[in-house]
Structures are given as structure tokens and as C-alpha cells.
Motif scaffolding. Sequence first.
Motif, PDB file in Angstrom:
ATOM      1  N   ALA A  66      41.983  31.970  21.069  1.00 45.65           N
ATOM      2  CA  ALA A  66      40.824  32.737  20.629  1.00 45.65           C
ATOM      3  C   ALA A  66      40.392  33.710  21.716  1.00 45.65           C
ATOM      4  O   ALA A  66      40.546  33.444  22.909  1.00 45.65           O
ATOM      5  CB  ALA A  66      39.674  31.795  20.281  1.00 45.65           C
ATOM      6  N   LEU A  79      35.131  37.493  16.901  1.00 48.90           N
ATOM      7  CA  LEU A  79      36.027  36.414  17.292  1.00 48.90           C
ATOM      8  C   LEU A  79      37.380  36.644  16.636  1.00 48.90           C
ATOM      9  O   LEU A  79      37.485  36.745  15.415  1.00 48.90           O
ATOM     10  CB  LEU A  79      35.462  35.064  16.865  1.00 48.90           C
ATOM     11  CG  LEU A  79      36.323  33.827  17.158  1.00 48.90           C
ATOM     12  CD1 LEU A  79      36.576  33.673  18.655  1.00 48.90           C
ATOM     13  CD2 LEU A  79      35.655  32.577  16.589  1.00 48.90           C
ATOM     14  N   HIS A 130      32.226  21.988  24.759  1.00 49.65           N
ATOM     15  CA  HIS A 130      33.154  22.720  23.899  1.00 49.65           C
ATOM     16  C   HIS A 130      34.613  22.415  24.157  1.00 49.65           C
ATOM     17  O   HIS A 130      35.479  22.668  23.313  1.00 49.65           O
ATOM     18  CB  HIS A 130      32.960  24.229  24.121  1.00 49.65           C
ATOM     19  CG  HIS A 130      33.360  24.657  25.506  1.00 49.65           C
ATOM     20  ND1 HIS A 130      34.581  25.226  25.788  1.00 49.65           N
ATOM     21  CD2 HIS A 130      32.710  24.550  26.700  1.00 49.65           C
ATOM     22  CE1 HIS A 130      34.650  25.469  27.087  1.00 49.65           C
ATOM     23  NE2 HIS A 130      33.530  25.065  27.652  1.00 49.65           N
ATOM     24  N   HIS A 147      36.993  28.305  21.256  1.00 53.97           N
ATOM     25  CA  HIS A 147      37.558  28.239  19.914  1.00 53.97           C
ATOM     26  C   HIS A 147      39.078  28.209  19.918  1.00 53.97           C
ATOM     27  O   HIS A 147      39.697  28.244  18.837  1.00 53.97           O
ATOM     28  CB  HIS A 147      37.055  29.422  19.085  1.00 53.97           C
ATOM     29  CG  HIS A 147      35.575  29.353  18.801  1.00 53.97           C
ATOM     30  ND1 HIS A 147      35.054  28.718  17.695  1.00 53.97           N
ATOM     31  CD2 HIS A 147      34.518  29.819  19.502  1.00 53.97           C
ATOM     32  CE1 HIS A 147      33.725  28.800  17.722  1.00 53.97           C
ATOM     33  NE2 HIS A 147      33.381  29.464  18.810  1.00 53.97           N
ATOM     34  N   SER A 148      39.692  28.177  21.094  1.00 54.31           N
ATOM     35  CA  SER A 148      41.150  28.081  21.161  1.00 54.31           C
ATOM     36  C   SER A 148      41.603  26.662  20.827  1.00 54.31           C
ATOM     37  O   SER A 148      40.878  25.689  21.046  1.00 54.31           O
ATOM     38  CB  SER A 148      41.651  28.475  22.552  1.00 54.31           C
ATOM     39  OG  SER A 148      41.553  29.878  22.747  1.00 54.31           O
ATOM     40  N   ASP A 149      42.835  26.556  20.327  1.00 50.80           N
ATOM     41  CA  ASP A 149      43.373  25.249  19.962  1.00 50.80           C
ATOM     42  C   ASP A 149      43.556  24.363  21.192  1.00 50.80           C
ATOM     43  O   ASP A 149      43.828  24.839  22.298  1.00 50.80           O
ATOM     44  CB  ASP A 149      44.724  25.414  19.261  1.00 50.80           C
ATOM     45  CG  ASP A 149      44.588  25.982  17.859  1.00 50.80           C
ATOM     46  OD1 ASP A 149      43.519  25.810  17.249  1.00 50.80           O
ATOM     47  OD2 ASP A 149      45.561  26.599  17.374  1.00 50.80           O
ATOM     48  N   ASP A 194      39.043  32.770  25.387  1.00 55.13           N
ATOM     49  CA  ASP A 194      38.870  31.318  25.469  1.00 55.13           C
ATOM     50  C   ASP A 194      40.239  30.747  25.835  1.00 55.13           C
ATOM     51  O   ASP A 194      41.154  30.715  25.006  1.00 55.13           O
ATOM     52  CB  ASP A 194      38.436  30.722  24.121  1.00 55.13           C
ATOM     53  CG  ASP A 194      36.984  31.005  23.756  1.00 55.13           C
ATOM     54  OD1 ASP A 194      36.231  31.455  24.629  1.00 55.13           O
ATOM     55  OD2 ASP A 194      36.629  30.777  22.586  1.00 55.13           O
ATOM     56  N   GLN A 201      34.077  29.192  29.064  1.00 51.28           N
ATOM     57  CA  GLN A 201      34.636  29.844  27.879  1.00 51.28           C
ATOM     58  C   GLN A 201      34.226  31.324  27.888  1.00 51.28           C
ATOM     59  O   GLN A 201      33.452  31.763  28.727  1.00 51.28           O
ATOM     60  CB  GLN A 201      34.176  29.132  26.599  1.00 51.28           C
ATOM     61  CG  GLN A 201      32.753  28.661  26.586  1.00 51.28           C
ATOM     62  CD  GLN A 201      31.743  29.774  26.577  1.00 51.28           C
ATOM     63  OE1 GLN A 201      31.844  30.670  25.757  1.00 51.28           O
ATOM     64  NE2 GLN A 201      30.758  29.744  27.482  1.00 51.28           N
ATOM     65  N   ARG A 230      28.803  22.066  21.215  1.00 46.84           N
ATOM     66  CA  ARG A 230      29.195  21.898  19.822  1.00 46.84           C
ATOM     67  C   ARG A 230      28.404  20.714  19.256  1.00 46.84           C
ATOM     68  O   ARG A 230      28.335  19.649  19.880  1.00 46.84           O
ATOM     69  CB  ARG A 230      30.695  21.610  19.701  1.00 46.84           C
ATOM     70  CG  ARG A 230      31.594  22.709  20.265  1.00 46.84           C
ATOM     71  CD  ARG A 230      31.564  23.970  19.404  1.00 46.84           C
ATOM     72  NE  ARG A 230      32.472  24.974  19.918  1.00 46.84           N
ATOM     73  CZ  ARG A 230      32.149  25.917  20.788  1.00 46.84           C
ATOM     74  NH1 ARG A 230      30.907  25.959  21.276  1.00 46.84           N
ATOM     75  NH2 ARG A 230      33.027  26.812  21.194  1.00 46.84           N
TER      76      ARG A 230
END
Length: 307
Positions: free
Chosen positions: A25, A6, A208, A77-79, A71, A50, A199
Motif C-alpha cells: 500500500a 490509498l 496497525h 494497509h500493506s499485506d 506502508d 506507517q 486499528r
Amino acid sequence: MQSPQLQFLPVSGPVARDGSPRRMAFWDWSAQSGADVRRVVICVHGLSRQGRDFDVLAQALTPRARVLAVDVAGRGHSDWLADPAGYQVPTYVADLAQLIAWVRADRPDAVIDWVGTSMGGLIGMAMAAQPALAPRRLVLNDVGPVIEWASLLRIGSYVGLNPSFDSEQAAAHYLASISTGFGPHTPDQWAALSRPMLRERDGRWWLHYDPAIAVPFKALTAAEDEAVARQAVSAGEAALWGLYDAIRSPTLLLRGADSDLLTRETAQQMTGRGPKARCVEIPGVGHAPTLVSDDQVSVVRDFLWAE
């Protein structure tokens, strides 16, 4: 079995939810020993998915290439974005252009291919229409310039609802209920597709992505005047056809035979104009093929490796 790393790339443009600079991400699948290190395949997922959707395909490609599975902003996991209005294709194109620049800064001779599912394919079309960003080869997975209105309404019925569940199994069952178009999968295949979508927080299981990714989407599909909304969709289709006609990269178009998003008529038009895509129809699948089964993986792999 190889596992991806990652990684995070700082990107300019819309800021993160807390006002800080934003990171995108991506999952970095290193090419196996002896592979051509110049070859890179960028994989981009659909609206509410994702990057781990591409695990099986990435494993099949690493003997000959490095795979970067993104992503997209607000997913995985990206902002998340401070302003939901930024959750649109121009933002994603700008982000992915920065990823390509990052790849080429390290490897100026990089040879980049693109695999895009649904929204990821729309992003890929916008990239491929620009000579400086165009991939060597382009795979469009069940998407084209015409997006069917009924499919938009179907997707709008669930995206952004932000449900939570008391178990991982219950969440996986929910994902299956809104993903019937993916076609048949074994329990193990479905579990592998579902786990990265979830999550755990405070004893509950959540999806997610930022529920606000639905804001621009619902602004269109929930418009009070359907005629105005359809007119906006038609204008968007004209722009997408313009992008498609500008593509010069060899293009593979995958279509789920039962897709409600990409009709057979649109697919046929795509084989006769622009890059004149080669179309492969996947039986028993709607929107969209998951690129998990051997037959789906092999058609993508063979296309990318063709000279």
C-alpha cells in the motif's frame, strides 16, 4: 485540505500471510495544478510506523511534486508476510524498486527524490547505492551506517508486543510513552500522528502492524551471546558504510540533537565521506524528527527544491 488516495501495488517476492500474491500500500498525494508532473517524492517510514507519518510534509511538497508515502510490508494497509523472516531490508528494497519501476512505466522521465526516516533511510541508502535506482536527492532522517546498540535494545523493548487498549486515547498515551524522542508536539499534532497507527477490532484498539515484524529484530537483540550479536551488528555496519560510500546523490542528513540511534560522531563521519551529506541537527529532539514542525518541514522542502 488535500487528502491522499490509498493505492495498492502488486509486488513479487515473499507471499502474503494467506499464501496469496502480496500487495504494497502507498498513499498518493497528487501534485497541485501547475506543478511539474515529472517530480515524485517517495517517503518511507521507520520500523514500526506507517505512511501517514508524512502527511504534513506531503502537504508542503505537493505545490511542486507528487508524493508517494509507502506502508512498508506488514505495516499500515500493506499485506502481512507469511514468513516473518522476510521482514528485513532486502525485502523492502525489492518492494520499493518495484514501486519505482511502476512510476517510471507511467512517466519514463520521472525525477524521483527520497525521504526516509530511520528504517526508511536505510532502505534509501540501499536504493541510492544502485545507479539505476538512485534518487535525484536523498534525505536521511536520523539514521546512518552505525546503529547504536543501546538504541536497538530500547526499540526491542516494545516493538512486537502487540498491546491492545480500551480507548483510542489510551492507545495514543501509550504511543507517546514509547515515542519521547519525537520531541514536543501539540495535542492536535500528536492526535494526527497517532490515529493512523491504530486499528479498532472487537471494541479494542490495536497497533496497525504485524507483531511478527519484530522477529528478525529480536533474533539479533535477544541473542544469548551478546558478543556474537554485537559482532553481527558490526558486520552490518561495514556493509552499510559500503552502501553509503557508493551514494552519489546529494544527501541531507537530519539528526535529532538528543538521538540515541545516530550519534554526532557518526553524523560527522557522514559529512566527510560518501556523498558528504549536509547535516542539520534538530534541537530538543531525539530519535526521530517527525517532520511535522515548520522548521523541520522547511529544511527538507528547501533541500529538495534546490537545483
